[in-house]
Design a protein around this motif. Structure first.
Motif, PDB file in Angstrom:
ATOM      1  N   GLY A 138      26.060   5.121 -15.852  1.00  0.00           N
ATOM      2  CA  GLY A 138      26.750   5.370 -14.600  1.00  0.00           C
ATOM      3  C   GLY A 138      28.008   4.593 -14.339  1.00  0.00           C
ATOM      4  O   GLY A 138      28.620   4.743 -13.273  1.00  0.00           O
ATOM      5  N   GLN A 139      28.457   3.772 -15.281  1.00  0.00           N
ATOM      6  CA  GLN A 139      29.611   2.922 -15.007  1.00  0.00           C
ATOM      7  C   GLN A 139      30.925   3.692 -14.975  1.00  0.00           C
ATOM      8  O   GLN A 139      31.940   3.167 -14.501  1.00  0.00           O
ATOM      9  CB  GLN A 139      29.671   1.803 -16.057  1.00  0.00           C
ATOM     10  CG  GLN A 139      28.459   0.884 -15.994  1.00  0.00           C
ATOM     11  CD  GLN A 139      28.465  -0.173 -17.075  1.00  0.00           C
ATOM     12  OE1 GLN A 139      29.437  -0.908 -17.230  1.00  0.00           O
ATOM     13  NE2 GLN A 139      27.393  -0.244 -17.854  1.00  0.00           N
ATOM     14  N   GLU A 140      30.896   4.947 -15.403  1.00  0.00           N
ATOM     15  CA  GLU A 140      32.128   5.745 -15.427  1.00  0.00           C
ATOM     16  C   GLU A 140      32.404   6.437 -14.100  1.00  0.00           C
ATOM     17  O   GLU A 140      33.478   7.026 -13.919  1.00  0.00           O
ATOM     18  CB  GLU A 140      32.059   6.796 -16.538  1.00  0.00           C
ATOM     19  CG  GLU A 140      31.059   7.917 -16.323  1.00  0.00           C
ATOM     20  CD  GLU A 140      29.656   7.601 -16.834  1.00  0.00           C
ATOM     21  OE1 GLU A 140      28.929   8.552 -17.166  1.00  0.00           O
ATOM     22  OE2 GLU A 140      29.295   6.408 -16.892  1.00  0.00           O
ATOM     23  N   PHE A 141      31.454   6.383 -13.157  1.00  0.00           N
ATOM     24  CA  PHE A 141      31.632   7.091 -11.896  1.00  0.00           C
ATOM     25  C   PHE A 141      32.273   6.206 -10.840  1.00  0.00           C
ATOM     26  O   PHE A 141      32.100   4.986 -10.829  1.00  0.00           O
ATOM     27  CB  PHE A 141      30.290   7.614 -11.395  1.00  0.00           C
ATOM     28  CG  PHE A 141      29.639   8.594 -12.327  1.00  0.00           C
ATOM     29  CD1 PHE A 141      30.242   9.812 -12.606  1.00  0.00           C
ATOM     30  CD2 PHE A 141      28.432   8.300 -12.938  1.00  0.00           C
ATOM     31  CE1 PHE A 141      29.659  10.725 -13.463  1.00  0.00           C
ATOM     32  CE2 PHE A 141      27.831   9.207 -13.800  1.00  0.00           C
ATOM     33  CZ  PHE A 141      28.450  10.416 -14.071  1.00  0.00           C
ATOM     34  N   ALA A 142      32.997   6.845  -9.911  1.00  0.00           N
ATOM     35  CA  ALA A 142      33.723   6.092  -8.876  1.00  0.00           C
ATOM     36  C   ALA A 142      32.775   5.446  -7.876  1.00  0.00           C
ATOM     37  O   ALA A 142      33.052   4.360  -7.356  1.00  0.00           O
ATOM     38  CB  ALA A 142      34.701   7.021  -8.154  1.00  0.00           C
ATOM     39  N   VAL A 143      31.667   6.116  -7.569  1.00  0.00           N
ATOM     40  CA  VAL A 143      30.669   5.584  -6.649  1.00  0.00           C
ATOM     41  C   VAL A 143      29.475   5.104  -7.463  1.00  0.00           C
ATOM     42  O   VAL A 143      28.960   5.850  -8.298  1.00  0.00           O
ATOM     43  CB  VAL A 143      30.217   6.659  -5.641  1.00  0.00           C
ATOM     44  CG1 VAL A 143      29.136   6.112  -4.711  1.00  0.00           C
ATOM     45  CG2 VAL A 143      31.404   7.180  -4.842  1.00  0.00           C
ATOM     46  N   PRO A 144      29.024   3.869  -7.275  1.00  0.00           N
ATOM     47  CA  PRO A 144      27.876   3.373  -8.053  1.00  0.00           C
ATOM     48  C   PRO A 144      26.670   4.303  -7.924  1.00  0.00           C
ATOM     49  O   PRO A 144      26.367   4.813  -6.834  1.00  0.00           O
ATOM     50  CB  PRO A 144      27.587   2.007  -7.428  1.00  0.00           C
ATOM     51  CG  PRO A 144      28.893   1.566  -6.841  1.00  0.00           C
ATOM     52  CD  PRO A 144      29.557   2.831  -6.366  1.00  0.00           C
ATOM     53  N   CYS A 145      25.988   4.528  -9.034  1.00  0.00           N
ATOM     54  CA  CYS A 145      24.837   5.434  -9.039  1.00  0.00           C
ATOM     55  C   CYS A 145      23.587   4.796  -8.454  1.00  0.00           C
ATOM     56  O   CYS A 145      22.705   5.509  -7.972  1.00  0.00           O
ATOM     57  CB  CYS A 145      24.529   5.876 -10.469  1.00  0.00           C
ATOM     58  SG  CYS A 145      25.822   6.854 -11.245  1.00  0.00           S
ATOM     59  N   TYR A 146      23.505   3.471  -8.501  1.00  0.00           N
ATOM     60  CA  TYR A 146      22.271   2.798  -8.149  1.00  0.00           C
ATOM     61  C   TYR A 146      22.472   1.841  -6.974  1.00  0.00           C
ATOM     62  O   TYR A 146      23.460   1.105  -6.920  1.00  0.00           O
ATOM     63  CB  TYR A 146      21.738   1.995  -9.336  1.00  0.00           C
ATOM     64  CG  TYR A 146      21.479   2.811 -10.581  1.00  0.00           C
ATOM     65  CD1 TYR A 146      20.267   3.460 -10.773  1.00  0.00           C
ATOM     66  CD2 TYR A 146      22.455   2.932 -11.575  1.00  0.00           C
ATOM     67  CE1 TYR A 146      20.024   4.209 -11.921  1.00  0.00           C
ATOM     68  CE2 TYR A 146      22.227   3.680 -12.719  1.00  0.00           C
ATOM     69  CZ  TYR A 146      21.004   4.318 -12.891  1.00  0.00           C
ATOM     70  OH  TYR A 146      20.774   5.063 -14.024  1.00  0.00           O
ATOM     71  N   THR A 147      21.510   1.857  -6.055  1.00  0.00           N
ATOM     72  CA  THR A 147      21.435   0.872  -4.988  1.00  0.00           C
ATOM     73  C   THR A 147      20.168   0.055  -5.206  1.00  0.00           C
ATOM     74  O   THR A 147      19.092   0.618  -5.455  1.00  0.00           O
ATOM     75  CB  THR A 147      21.378   1.553  -3.609  1.00  0.00           C
ATOM     76  OG1 THR A 147      22.561   2.327  -3.426  1.00  0.00           O
ATOM     77  CG2 THR A 147      21.277   0.527  -2.493  1.00  0.00           C
ATOM     78  N   PHE A 148      20.292  -1.270  -5.128  1.00  0.00           N
ATOM     79  CA  PHE A 148      19.169  -2.164  -5.397  1.00  0.00           C
ATOM     80  C   PHE A 148      18.744  -2.902  -4.135  1.00  0.00           C
ATOM     81  O   PHE A 148      19.546  -3.134  -3.229  1.00  0.00           O
ATOM     82  CB  PHE A 148      19.564  -3.206  -6.452  1.00  0.00           C
ATOM     83  CG  PHE A 148      19.766  -2.645  -7.827  1.00  0.00           C
ATOM     84  CD1 PHE A 148      18.744  -2.648  -8.761  1.00  0.00           C
ATOM     85  CD2 PHE A 148      20.998  -2.114  -8.197  1.00  0.00           C
ATOM     86  CE1 PHE A 148      18.942  -2.131 -10.030  1.00  0.00           C
ATOM     87  CE2 PHE A 148      21.197  -1.596  -9.469  1.00  0.00           C
ATOM     88  CZ  PHE A 148      20.169  -1.605 -10.387  1.00  0.00           C
ATOM     89  N   VAL A 149      17.459  -3.270  -4.095  1.00  0.00           N
ATOM     90  CA  VAL A 149      16.940  -4.126  -3.030  1.00  0.00           C
ATOM     91  C   VAL A 149      15.962  -5.129  -3.630  1.00  0.00           C
ATOM     92  O   VAL A 149      15.443  -4.927  -4.737  1.00  0.00           O
ATOM     93  CB  VAL A 149      16.217  -3.322  -1.932  1.00  0.00           C
ATOM     94  CG1 VAL A 149      17.163  -2.393  -1.215  1.00  0.00           C
ATOM     95  CG2 VAL A 149      15.019  -2.561  -2.479  1.00  0.00           C
ATOM     96  N   LYS A 150      15.708  -6.191  -2.888  1.00  0.00           N
ATOM     97  CA  LYS A 150      14.629  -7.093  -3.255  1.00  0.00           C
ATOM     98  C   LYS A 150      13.303  -6.376  -3.042  1.00  0.00           C
ATOM     99  O   LYS A 150      13.148  -5.619  -2.078  1.00  0.00           O
ATOM    100  CB  LYS A 150      14.691  -8.364  -2.423  1.00  0.00           C
ATOM    101  CG  LYS A 150      15.925  -9.222  -2.707  1.00  0.00           C
ATOM    102  CD  LYS A 150      15.916 -10.485  -1.855  1.00  0.00           C
ATOM    103  CE  LYS A 150      17.131 -11.334  -2.162  1.00  0.00           C
ATOM    104  NZ  LYS A 150      17.152 -12.581  -1.336  1.00  0.00           N
ATOM    105  N   PRO A 151      12.329  -6.574  -3.896  1.00  0.00           N
ATOM    106  CA  PRO A 151      11.055  -5.860  -3.742  1.00  0.00           C
ATOM    107  C   PRO A 151      10.445  -6.041  -2.356  1.00  0.00           C
ATOM    108  O   PRO A 151      10.431  -7.149  -1.802  1.00  0.00           O
ATOM    109  CB  PRO A 151      10.169  -6.498  -4.819  1.00  0.00           C
ATOM    110  CG  PRO A 151      11.124  -6.965  -5.868  1.00  0.00           C
ATOM    111  CD  PRO A 151      12.340  -7.415  -5.113  1.00  0.00           C
TER     112      PRO A 151
END
Length: 381
Positions: free
Chosen positions: A96-109
């Motif tokens: 996903g690093q080629e896309f303008a908007v990040p593909c992944y959103t992360f959170v703390k468990p």
């Protein structure tokens, strides 16, 4: 005082049982039925308008669910190990690093990243209960995967599903327009919560306000969703204006377990539809069950044209005819991608692109022209 994942799960048992009973009393679920004109059956439409949600059972074929699962598994397997990482858990270049908007959103468990903050225009007014994950849990987990139409061929085809688009047309008119999309991931014992909120932002004070002005969202369930990991809703709140969620929580002795809420439990292949003004949220997933929900929504064209950007977009952004056309063209491509893959299936006719079908045939070239980075043009209100 912090609680463990097990303590959180145990403390939910009575609330879950009561919520299931409330949901059973309302019903609002069943097969997706159309009328003689090929539109959503009026009885279902009335039920959706009354309660603000409906659960359509067995809509997505099991073979299609398997393909969607395979593609989401691939995305999760190739996800960065954290929000700033460029490699996945196996040391490979992350997807996903080629896309303008990040593909992944992360959170703390088991955390609540939005509740009680100013994020997303402050619509998540009150924080949910957070729990301590079991020992050995990762520092961060995938919470949302975006851009399903550009990251998953099966996701693009799902976007062109004729029955789902027929529902969108019935509710929002034949010139309906898209909102955005997100794949919510609730990993077992790790998935974060989504604080109680109403999705709508821009039109609460509009002179033309009505319960449907902010559109609706579909959620396609790839796995069985249980009361412990599914979306919860407060029926009827889409009709009563902007909710004071802080006051509701305070009146409930500070508890996030709102007494009128019900869980939208589903089997794999079921589809929920939720009015974006309906008060809804989900709890931290301290259960042993995975939930993956493909989420995308649609608006009335009249609600979007001339509106200003909302949620994470700049307020200076105006949704003019050109932006609406460009974002809506994804629907036209998705319809053709699906038609090529499922040639025996009824093809949906999207009125704004009637007569332009040849210009939006699914191909590698049209992917680069229309699909890549399409989510820069999302229409959030």
């Amino acid at each position: 005082m912090p609680i463990t994942a097990k303590e959180h799960a145990d403390s939910m048992a009575d609330y879950i049982r009561e919520g299931v009973d409330r949901g059973r009393a309302i019903g609002n679920r069943g097969p997706l039925c159309l009328d003689d004109n090929g539109k959503l059956h009026p009885e279902i439409l009335d039920a959706f308008r009354e309660h603000g949600f409906y659960i359509f059972e067995n809509v997505i074929d099991p073979d299609e669910i398997r393909e969607l699962r395979a593609d989401t598994d691939h995305l999760l397997d190739h996800a960065p190990v954290g929000r700033d990482a460029v490699v996945d858990a196996r040391g490979r270049k992350a997807f996903g690093q080629e896309f303008a908007v990040p593909c992944y959103t992360f959170v703390k468990p088991l955390s609540d990243p939005w509740g009680g903050t100013t994020k997303l225009r402050g619509r998540h007014q009150s924080k949910m209960t957070e729990a301590i994950p079991d020992p050995g849990a990762p520092e961060e987990v995938v919470y949302i995967m975006g851009g399903m139409c550009q990251t998953m061929n099966s996701g693009l085809r799902l976007y062109g599903h004729p029955l789902l688009l027929t529902i969108a047309e019935t509710i929002n008119g034949p010139d309906f327009v898209p909102f955005n999309d997100a794949v919510f991931v609730k990993q077992p014992g790790l998935g974060g919560s989504v604080a109680w909120h109403q999705d709508g932002v821009t039109h609460w004070d509009s002179p033309n306000w009505d319960p449907g002005i902010h559109g609706f969202n579909f959620q396609i369930q790839l796995y069985p969703s249980t009361p412990a990991n599914c979306l919860w809703v407060v029926p009827g709140t889409h009709k009563t204006g902007r909710a004071d969620i802080k006051a509701m929580v305070a009146a409930n002795n500070g508890s996030d377990r709102l007494p009128a809420a019900i869980p939208l439990t589903c089997s794999a292949g079921d589809v929920t539809i939720v009015n974006r003004q309906l008060l809804h949220g989900s709890f931290a997933n301290t259960s042993p069950d995975l939930r993956v929900s493909m989420t995308f929504g649609f608006h009335r064209r009249s609600s979007v044209l001339g509106a200003h950007g909302a949620l994470s977009q700049k307020k200076e952004v105006v949704y003019d005819e050109q932006r609406i056309f460009e974002r809506s063209s994804v629907i036209a491509v998705a319809i053709d991608a699906r038609a090529q893959y499922y040639p025996e299936e009824r093809r949906y006719v999207y009125q704004p692109f009637l007569g332009m079908e040849d210009e939006y045939r699914w191909s590698p070239e049209i992917y680069e022209k229309v699909i890549r980075d399409y989510n820069l043009q999302d229409l959030a209100i």
